[in-house]
Design a protein around this motif. Structure first.
Motif, PDB file in Angstrom:
ATOM      1  N   UNK A  76       0.824  -1.206   0.000  1.00  8.68           N
ATOM      2  CA  UNK A  76       0.000   0.000   0.000  1.00  8.68           C
ATOM      3  C   UNK A  76       0.861   1.259   0.000  1.00  8.68           C
ATOM      4  N   UNK A  77       1.964   1.219   0.737  1.00 10.27           N
ATOM      5  CA  UNK A  77       2.877   2.363   0.758  1.00 10.27           C
ATOM      6  C   UNK A  77       3.583   2.527  -0.580  1.00 10.27           C
ATOM      7  N   UNK A 105       2.953 -15.447  -4.361  1.00 12.10           N
ATOM      8  CA  UNK A 105       1.685 -15.407  -5.103  1.00 12.10           C
ATOM      9  C   UNK A 105       0.737 -14.410  -4.458  1.00 12.10           C
ATOM     10  N   UNK A 106       0.733 -14.410  -3.127  1.00 12.88           N
ATOM     11  CA  UNK A 106      -0.067 -13.433  -2.382  1.00 12.88           C
ATOM     12  C   UNK A 106       0.368 -12.012  -2.739  1.00 12.88           C
ATOM     13  N   UNK A 107       1.678 -11.771  -2.747  1.00 13.66           N
ATOM     14  CA  UNK A 107       2.189 -10.435  -3.038  1.00 13.66           C
ATOM     15  C   UNK A 107       1.818 -10.004  -4.443  1.00 13.66           C
ATOM     16  N   UNK A 108       1.946 -10.908  -5.411  1.00 10.68           N
ATOM     17  CA  UNK A 108       1.605 -10.575  -6.801  1.00 10.68           C
ATOM     18  C   UNK A 108       0.112 -10.293  -6.967  1.00 10.68           C
ATOM     19  N   UNK A 109      -0.725 -11.126  -6.357  1.00 10.00           N
ATOM     20  CA  UNK A 109      -2.173 -10.897  -6.446  1.00 10.00           C
ATOM     21  C   UNK A 109      -2.561  -9.575  -5.791  1.00 10.00           C
ATOM     22  N   UNK A 110      -1.919  -9.279  -4.659  1.00 12.91           N
ATOM     23  CA  UNK A 110      -2.184  -8.022  -3.951  1.00 12.91           C
ATOM     24  C   UNK A 110      -1.791  -6.819  -4.800  1.00 12.91           C
ATOM     25  N   UNK A 111      -0.594  -6.851  -5.369  1.00  9.93           N
ATOM     26  CA  UNK A 111      -0.129  -5.732  -6.194  1.00  9.93           C
ATOM     27  C   UNK A 111      -1.002  -5.567  -7.442  1.00  9.93           C
ATOM     28  N   UNK A 112      -1.420  -6.694  -8.023  1.00  5.68           N
ATOM     29  CA  UNK A 112      -2.307  -6.626  -9.196  1.00  5.68           C
ATOM     30  C   UNK A 112      -3.617  -5.938  -8.827  1.00  5.68           C
ATOM     31  N   UNK A 113      -4.147  -6.257  -7.662  1.00  2.16           N
ATOM     32  CA  UNK A 113      -5.394  -5.632  -7.197  1.00  2.16           C
ATOM     33  C   UNK A 113      -5.202  -4.137  -6.950  1.00  2.16           C
ATOM     34  N   UNK A 115      -2.910  -2.116  -8.277  1.00  8.22           N
ATOM     35  CA  UNK A 115      -2.738  -1.416  -9.553  1.00  8.22           C
ATOM     36  C   UNK A 115      -4.092  -1.209 -10.230  1.00  8.22           C
ATOM     37  N   UNK A 116      -4.948  -2.213 -10.159  1.00 10.24           N
ATOM     38  CA  UNK A 116      -6.288  -2.083 -10.733  1.00 10.24           C
ATOM     39  C   UNK A 116      -7.080  -1.009  -9.996  1.00 10.24           C
ATOM     40  N   UNK A 117      -6.933  -0.981  -8.687  1.00  7.26           N
ATOM     41  CA  UNK A 117      -7.604   0.028  -7.848  1.00  7.26           C
ATOM     42  C   UNK A 117      -7.131   1.426  -8.218  1.00  7.26           C
ATOM     43  N   UNK A 127       5.442  -6.315 -12.382  1.00  6.06           N
ATOM     44  CA  UNK A 127       4.752  -6.859 -11.208  1.00  6.06           C
ATOM     45  C   UNK A 127       5.698  -7.734 -10.387  1.00  6.06           C
ATOM     46  N   UNK A 128       6.453  -8.592 -11.075  1.00  5.72           N
ATOM     47  CA  UNK A 128       7.401  -9.478 -10.391  1.00  5.72           C
ATOM     48  C   UNK A 128       8.471  -8.672  -9.663  1.00  5.72           C
ATOM     49  N   UNK A 129       8.986  -7.635 -10.303  1.00  4.63           N
ATOM     50  CA  UNK A 129      10.037  -6.830  -9.675  1.00  4.63           C
ATOM     51  C   UNK A 129       9.515  -6.064  -8.470  1.00  4.63           C
TER      52      UNK A 129
END
Length: 327
Positions: A76-77, A105-113, A115-117, A127-129
């Protein structure tokens, strides 16, 4: 409402060479495959000015800095999410600590969400980096880059981890027939043991940083096995891949006394006597899933069921981290 998902993974060769303590000096290589077992993130606005976070615990906070979950707080930060009235929740097909890369996988799904937000586009590599930056740079976890990259990309990929931190991703050149045969004959069995990958990997990381000869030589050998596995896949020789897996497992056990235990060794030997041609423990070691390439699926399944090991059936995932729905 935003729902995203990121796949879990299995390693098919070269595992362990994706840690910076190794690839900064020697360059790493491995083959990894995403599977159709996922970590999901849901995110939606609420009317009340409060941030609600739901995972194995539930948090109610007034601002991002108060969040106790380290990955969620740092994500979030990093993406500078300004809202303070939303609810974020996670769930997974497979429990954490089982060797399938669930944390990344959790971190990637979270970041994807997120970014969409924020309505921002992010490529699989970016996303991976970002996930690597959070887990490895900000939170100082002694882990590698495999999990983040395969979860974001999906499919079956060969990754080269360069000395300058670049990661080269290349799709494995495998025929459809070989791919289907691989799916049909790879079996996963849960050992019942869960563990922290960071705790198991720390010993490898420390020894690599100190240039421990036995550890470096072990990882050199495992990397070479990764290249041999690539050739076996490309030529359609899955029996050779199974044999390489067996060699890999014997080598992997030498890295740490915490890599296996008497019960895991017993199950492995039993599997090799009852339909398996090769196998290994998935992930950092110490627990999680045993994976076998089986010549006789039925015989192996019957034997493992008799031992009380639960099978998790899977197929490969070719989507990577994705948005499931937005509304």
């Amino acid at each position: 409402m935003i729902i995203t998902r990121s796949p879990l993974r299995i390693s098919l060769g070269g595992g362990g060479t994706d840690l910076p303590s190794y690839y900064h000096q020697h360059e790493g290589f491995l083959i990894s495959a995403a599977i159709d077992k996922y970590v999901y993130i849901t995110l939606h606005d609420t009317f009340q000015k409060e941030i609600i976070i739901k995972y194995s615990q539930t948090e109610h906070v007034q601002n991002v800095k108060e969040i106790q979950h380290p990955i969620i707080r740092e994500a979030l930060k990093l993406l500078e999410v300004k809202s303070e009235n939303f609810e974020l929740a996670s769930l997974a097909d497979i429990p954490a600590g089982t060797g399938l890369g669930s944390s990344s996988s959790f971190t990637c799904a979270l970041l994807k969400a997120l970014h969409t937000y924020n309505k921002t586009f992010v490529s699989p590599a970016e996303l991976a980096e970002e996930a690597c930056h959070i887990e490895m740079d900000l939170l100082k976890e002694p882990i590698g880059k495999q999990d983040q990259y395969i979860s974001s990309h999906g499919g079956i990929n060969c990754f080269t981890f360069c000395k300058d931190n670049r990661v080269k991703a290349e799709k494995l050149n495998i025929s459809k027939e070989t791919l289907y045969n691989l799916e049909d004959h790879l079996l996963l069995f849960f050992t019942g043991y869960s563990r922290s990958a960071s705790n198991v990997l720390k010993e490898q990381d420390d020894k690599s940083k100190s240039n421990d000869t036995s550890m470096i030589d072990n990882l050199h050998f495992v990397k070479e096995l990764g290249y041999r596995s690539k050739k076996a896949f490309e030529s359609g020789n899955l029996e050779e891949f199974a044999n390489i897996m067996n060699i890999h497992w014997e080598s992997k056990k030498k890295r740490s006394n915490a890599m296996s235990n008497e019960r895991i060794n017993k199950w492995y030997d039993l599997a090799m006597q009852n339909g398996a041609l090769g196998g290994k423990l998935i992930g950092a070691g110490g627990g999680g899933f045993l994976m076998f390439y089986a010549e006789d699926n039925k015989k192996l399944r019957t034997t493992m069921a008799r031992e009380g090991l639960q099978e998790v059936r899977f197929r490969f995932d070719f989507d990577g981290s994705k948005v499931v729905t937005t509304s």
